[in-house]
Write a protein that holds these residues in place. Sequence first.
Motif, PDB file in Angstrom:
ATOM      1  N   TRP A  12       0.839  -1.192   0.000  1.00  0.00           N
ATOM      2  CA  TRP A  12       0.000   0.000   0.000  1.00  0.00           C
ATOM      3  C   TRP A  12       0.873   1.240   0.000  1.00  0.00           C
ATOM      4  O   TRP A  12       2.079   1.178   0.262  1.00  0.00           O
ATOM      5  N   THR A  65       0.601  10.177   7.900  1.00  0.00           N
ATOM      6  CA  THR A  65       1.071  10.138   6.519  1.00  0.00           C
ATOM      7  C   THR A  65       2.077  11.245   6.245  1.00  0.00           C
ATOM      8  O   THR A  65       3.099  11.037   5.585  1.00  0.00           O
ATOM      9  N   ASP A  79       1.915  -0.403   8.163  1.00  0.00           N
ATOM     10  CA  ASP A  79       0.606   0.177   7.915  1.00  0.00           C
ATOM     11  C   ASP A  79       0.573   1.592   8.485  1.00  0.00           C
ATOM     12  O   ASP A  79       0.820   1.792   9.678  1.00  0.00           O
ATOM     13  N   THR A 127      -4.450   5.865   3.164  1.00  0.00           N
ATOM     14  CA  THR A 127      -3.822   4.637   2.691  1.00  0.00           C
ATOM     15  C   THR A 127      -4.518   4.133   1.438  1.00  0.00           C
ATOM     16  O   THR A 127      -5.742   3.989   1.408  1.00  0.00           O
ATOM     17  N   PRO A 180       0.870   5.355   1.393  1.00  0.00           N
ATOM     18  CA  PRO A 180       0.216   6.445   2.114  1.00  0.00           C
ATOM     19  C   PRO A 180       0.274   7.720   1.285  1.00  0.00           C
ATOM     20  O   PRO A 180       1.347   8.258   1.027  1.00  0.00           O
TER      21      PRO A 180
END
Length: 466
Positions: free
Chosen positions: A131, A267, A252, A139, A133
């Motif tokens: 993923w 982020t 994450d 995300t 950010p």
Amino acid sequence: MGQPVRDYLLTLCVTAAVTYLLTGPVRKFAIAAGAMPAIRARDVHREPTPRLGGIAMFGGLCAGLIVAAHLHNLDWVFQQSDEPRALLSGAALIWLIGVLDDKFEIDALIKLGAQMIAAAVMVLQGLTILWLPIPGIGTVALTQWQGTLLTVALVVITINAVNFVDGLDGLAAGMVCIASAAFFLYTYRLWYGHMIEAAAPATLFTAILMGMCLGFLPHNIHPARIFMGDSGSMLIGLVLAAGAISVTGQVDPDTMTLFAGSERAATQAMLPVFIPLLLPLTIIAIPAADLVLAIVRRTWNGQSPFAADRGHLHHRLLEIGHSHSRAVLIMYFWSALIAFGAVGYSVHSASLWIVLVIMGLSALGLVLLLMPRFTPRAPYWAERFLPPRYRHRSRGSGSVGVGVEEAATAAGEAQQRSSEGRMGETDRRAQERPATVAPGESGVNGATALGACSRFSDRDAADSTR
């Protein structure tokens, strides 16, 4: 927190020691195997130098992973994650291709394909970007193909950026060591400062990478006794990319809300390291800029982007008058200023002063090196750790200036005797005799200077004929 630091330090020291000890035998092997290419037009060294230094660096990588797997605070990384095995698989493949290239000069397109395959091997074993950010959005999950393509692109860009900058003695190893040190501070803060376990593999990778570079640098500083070759430059580029992919694709951003306040703030705090497309521009900005400029320059001139030339940044520093060592130090300080500046952007804690001090020292060193009359000298207490060529001369040996002055005086006296017609055959032989050099004295570009004994020997010879 002290115990994990000692474990990482032990891993780093073992990696550096193994790399350092293996480099000597690898140099002898490279000479015996004929891995000493002739000097090319774009090279800056003056005599053939063996390559294959990547063999020793790969040995240090394996030693570091083995030691870390048996340490109490690091063994769980190998049990709960497949990333160390993925790194070793990709590193072994890219290292093998590099060794063959150092010996047989493989085509550039074949090396590019091997780099993609090595990245794909790491992706298949779980070392991939899952993923991203995105500031202001949050995300964004990636599909399998998107993550694979982005991972392969990041690996190829980083490998070639490091490979392109490997043009001066000690340049690539030093710049990657500086980048990995900045990256280590960031990942260690995520792992032990905020207990984000997904950052542990990247922390281990950067510690091992620092050990590989530090162990090889003593053999590679100017004048280098051995080059790392493509087997080394592509290897350390892949390890650096693997650390970036690990911390980018596995951590994450939602977990960052525990200490950043919100997902948007998290982020923003992770932006310098968590945008993979911009990562080479923040962590290895100088090699990446050199890579882009080289591609544009060669394409503009109608050449292949992989054609070698003498237009790199380090070549330009030499052309404008900087010495080899000064050019390397300038690139070091630029890398430290940019890398630690990018990491410092995301640090908002009491440890920020460490990054600021490093940035301040880097800026000061850069200013001093750009001053035309400043000559860097090592302190006397550090001389025992440096090769003899970098040590201060002893007081008894005199200085180059004194030797040059005496040489000029001797030349004036010889000219006067010649004009008066009192120079005999013995004087001519004394003048044609090679000048005696005082121990440790050298002139510009390694040329020897006349010592005091040559002056007095000529005078004695002249007196004997009167």
